[in-house]
Write a protein that holds these residues in place. Structure first.
Motif, PDB file in Angstrom:
ATOM      1  N   LEU A   6       0.831  -1.204   0.000  1.00 43.78           N
ATOM      2  CA  LEU A   6       0.000   0.000   0.000  1.00 43.78           C
ATOM      3  C   LEU A   6       0.866   1.254   0.000  1.00 43.78           C
ATOM      4  CD1 LEU A   6      -2.671  -1.209   2.549  1.00 43.78           C
ATOM      5  CD2 LEU A   6      -3.115  -0.614   0.161  1.00 43.78           C
ATOM      6  N   LYS A   7       1.951   1.233   0.776  1.00 40.71           N
ATOM      7  CA  LYS A   7       2.874   2.377   0.781  1.00 40.71           C
ATOM      8  C   LYS A   7       3.487   2.597  -0.602  1.00 40.71           C
ATOM      9  CE  LYS A   7       4.363   2.185   5.622  1.00 40.71           C
ATOM     10  NZ  LYS A   7       5.521   1.939   6.525  1.00 40.71           N
ATOM     11  N   GLU A   8       3.784   1.502  -1.284  1.00 39.28           N
ATOM     12  CA  GLU A   8       4.394   1.613  -2.607  1.00 39.28           C
ATOM     13  C   GLU A   8       3.450   2.225  -3.630  1.00 39.28           C
ATOM     14  OE1 GLU A   8       5.742  -2.333  -3.436  1.00 39.28           O
ATOM     15  OE2 GLU A   8       7.401  -2.224  -1.981  1.00 39.28           O
ATOM     16  N   LEU A   9       2.146   2.106  -3.399  1.00 41.56           N
ATOM     17  CA  LEU A   9       1.181   2.736  -4.296  1.00 41.56           C
ATOM     18  C   LEU A   9       1.340   4.250  -4.322  1.00 41.56           C
ATOM     19  CD1 LEU A   9      -2.062   0.709  -3.496  1.00 41.56           C
ATOM     20  CD2 LEU A   9      -0.757   0.664  -5.634  1.00 41.56           C
ATOM     21  N   LEU A  10       1.890   4.810  -3.249  1.00 42.61           N
ATOM     22  CA  LEU A  10       2.105   6.251  -3.198  1.00 42.61           C
ATOM     23  C   LEU A  10       3.163   6.711  -4.196  1.00 42.61           C
ATOM     24  CD1 LEU A  10       1.995   6.714   0.685  1.00 42.61           C
ATOM     25  CD2 LEU A  10       0.258   7.453  -0.964  1.00 42.61           C
ATOM     26  N   ASN A  11       3.929   5.754  -4.732  1.00 41.65           N
ATOM     27  CA  ASN A  11       4.932   6.092  -5.750  1.00 41.65           C
ATOM     28  C   ASN A  11       4.329   6.212  -7.147  1.00 41.65           C
ATOM     29  OD1 ASN A  11       7.089   6.054  -3.867  1.00 41.65           O
ATOM     30  ND2 ASN A  11       7.238   3.823  -4.034  1.00 41.65           N
ATOM     31  N   LEU A  12       3.085   5.759  -7.293  1.00 41.37           N
ATOM     32  CA  LEU A  12       2.417   5.924  -8.581  1.00 41.37           C
ATOM     33  C   LEU A  12       2.188   7.406  -8.857  1.00 41.37           C
ATOM     34  CD1 LEU A  12      -0.420   3.217  -8.385  1.00 41.37           C
ATOM     35  CD2 LEU A  12       1.653   3.110  -9.779  1.00 41.37           C
ATOM     36  N   SER A  13       2.061   7.737 -10.117  1.00 41.66           N
ATOM     37  CA  SER A  13       1.697   9.120 -10.436  1.00 41.66           C
ATOM     38  C   SER A  13       0.306   9.399  -9.878  1.00 41.66           C
ATOM     39  CB  SER A  13       1.709   9.348 -11.947  1.00 41.66           C
ATOM     40  OG  SER A  13       0.589   8.719 -12.556  1.00 41.66           O
ATOM     41  N   PHE A  14       0.012  10.652  -9.650  1.00 44.50           N
ATOM     42  CA  PHE A  14      -1.269  11.049  -9.076  1.00 44.50           C
ATOM     43  C   PHE A  14      -2.433  10.503  -9.897  1.00 44.50           C
ATOM     44  CE2 PHE A  14      -4.619  14.427  -8.720  1.00 44.50           C
ATOM     45  CZ  PHE A  14      -4.963  14.185  -7.398  1.00 44.50           C
ATOM     46  N   LEU A  15      -2.383  10.667 -11.204  1.00 39.95           N
ATOM     47  CA  LEU A  15      -3.492  10.229 -12.052  1.00 39.95           C
ATOM     48  C   LEU A  15      -3.590   8.712 -12.120  1.00 39.95           C
ATOM     49  CD1 LEU A  15      -3.356  12.819 -14.978  1.00 39.95           C
ATOM     50  CD2 LEU A  15      -4.951  12.727 -13.054  1.00 39.95           C
ATOM     51  N   ASP A  16      -2.444   8.026 -12.097  1.00 37.69           N
ATOM     52  CA  ASP A  16      -2.479   6.556 -12.113  1.00 37.69           C
ATOM     53  C   ASP A  16      -3.119   6.014 -10.831  1.00 37.69           C
ATOM     54  OD1 ASP A  16      -1.407   6.313 -14.616  1.00 37.69           O
ATOM     55  OD2 ASP A  16       0.637   5.926 -13.935  1.00 37.69           O
TER      56      ASP A  16
END
Length: 306
Positions: A6-16
């Motif tokens: 879940l923390k790694e999802l924060l590395n996605l771009s905002f729109l992704d």
């Protein structure tokens, strides 16, 4: 999905991140925006020391204080809420305990609202006991609102006059009485991303039905009056994470949306939100009913396009 993922999802771009959350909403949750409104039925002089709250008797916030409204006043406000387009009406009181006489007034109001106005009724009345929940359930109450506010780890930094465990016990008693549960919290109080994730994971464990997300409105006179405001992007990313964790739950944007999000407000509905509080909050005014109705119409158009 574990906490690290879940923390790694924060590395996605905002729109992704928004796209992933919107996919989950479409697959698992409702594409109808659930609107609710509340009645501040008893205001101020609260014995609790919640650092975010204008109604705490521990702080000087210059709010209007008053005892429990009459049954007729509570019912009259329900009619206004129905006219706003909401289908749920929440009766909210300050303080952690109510007297049996106060509970009986609220029970009579609930019964009349259901019979004569046709709204589903929720309530947020503090730490009730089993007898009180049964009284309200018999009157027709369908859902109880009791926020956990934040993660268990961060909670003692925000409230010291009652425990996290007490809040969980109240939620379980509401469930035992056969009520649905609405429980969420406030973001922007100085918590970390891990705290936000932990709060969402615990709400999933509790299996609550509705999750309101409030964005802190710093109130002059409270200990959090000078805290740095979170960014609109971080607020929207938080909502996206909540949707990814709480796949099939109603996620409701509440206080703070007007002051913080402004032109970004529609994006919370692309990030997984499918509920909204309308008509104002406990001690803070909201937007006009007309503005919110127009927003809902535009969101439905956006959902059709996507």
């Amino acid at each position: 999905m574990n906490k690290q993922e879940l923390k790694e999802l924060l590395n996605l771009s905002f729109l992704d991140l928004l796209r992933e959350a919107d996919k989950i909403r479409r697959a698992f949750s409702s594409s109808t925006i659930d609107l609710c409104g509340i009645c501040n039925a008893k205001c101020g002089v609260c014995s609790e020391d919640c650092k975010f709250c204008a109604q705490s008797g521990h702080y000087s916030t210059n709010i209007s204080e008053y005892p429990l409204k009459s049954k007729n006043e509570i019912v009259k406000e329900a009619l206004k809420i129905k006219e706003s387009g909401a289908t749920r009406y929440g009766i909210v009181t300050s303080g952690n305990k109510l007297t049996i006489n106060e509970l009986e007034v609220i029970a009579f109001a609930i019964k009349e609202i259901i019979e004569n106005i046709g709204l589903s009724v929720c309530a947020s009345l503090g730490a009730l006991d089993e007898r009180s929940f049964n009284l309200l359930k018999s009157a027709g109450l369908s859902r109880y609102h009791h926020n956990i506010e934040t993660s268990k780890r961060f909670y003692p930094f925000i409230v010291s006059s009652h425990s996290y465990e007490e809040r969980i016990s109240t939620i379980k008693l509401a469930r035992k009485a056969g009520l649905e549960v609405c429980s969420g919290g406030i973001i922007g109080m100085g918590e970390t991303w891990e705290d936000r994730i932990d709060m969402a994971l615990f709400l999933k464990e509790l299996d609550v039905d509705s999750v309101p997300i409030n964005i802190l409105i710093p109130v002059k006179g409270t200990p959090l009056e000078n805290i740095k405001t979170i960014s609109p992007v971080d607020a929207i990313k938080t909502i996206a994470l909540f949707r990814l964790i709480l796949k099939d739950k109603n996620i409701r944007i509440a206080a703070g949306r007007e002051s913080l999000l402004k032109d970004f407000m529609a994006l919370v509905f692309m990030a997984g939100t499918n509920g909204m509080m309308v008509g104002g909050y406990l001690t803070t005014r909201g937007r006009s009913v007309e503005e919110d109705k127009e927003l809902v119409s535009r969101i439905y158009d956006l959902w059709k396009i996507n």
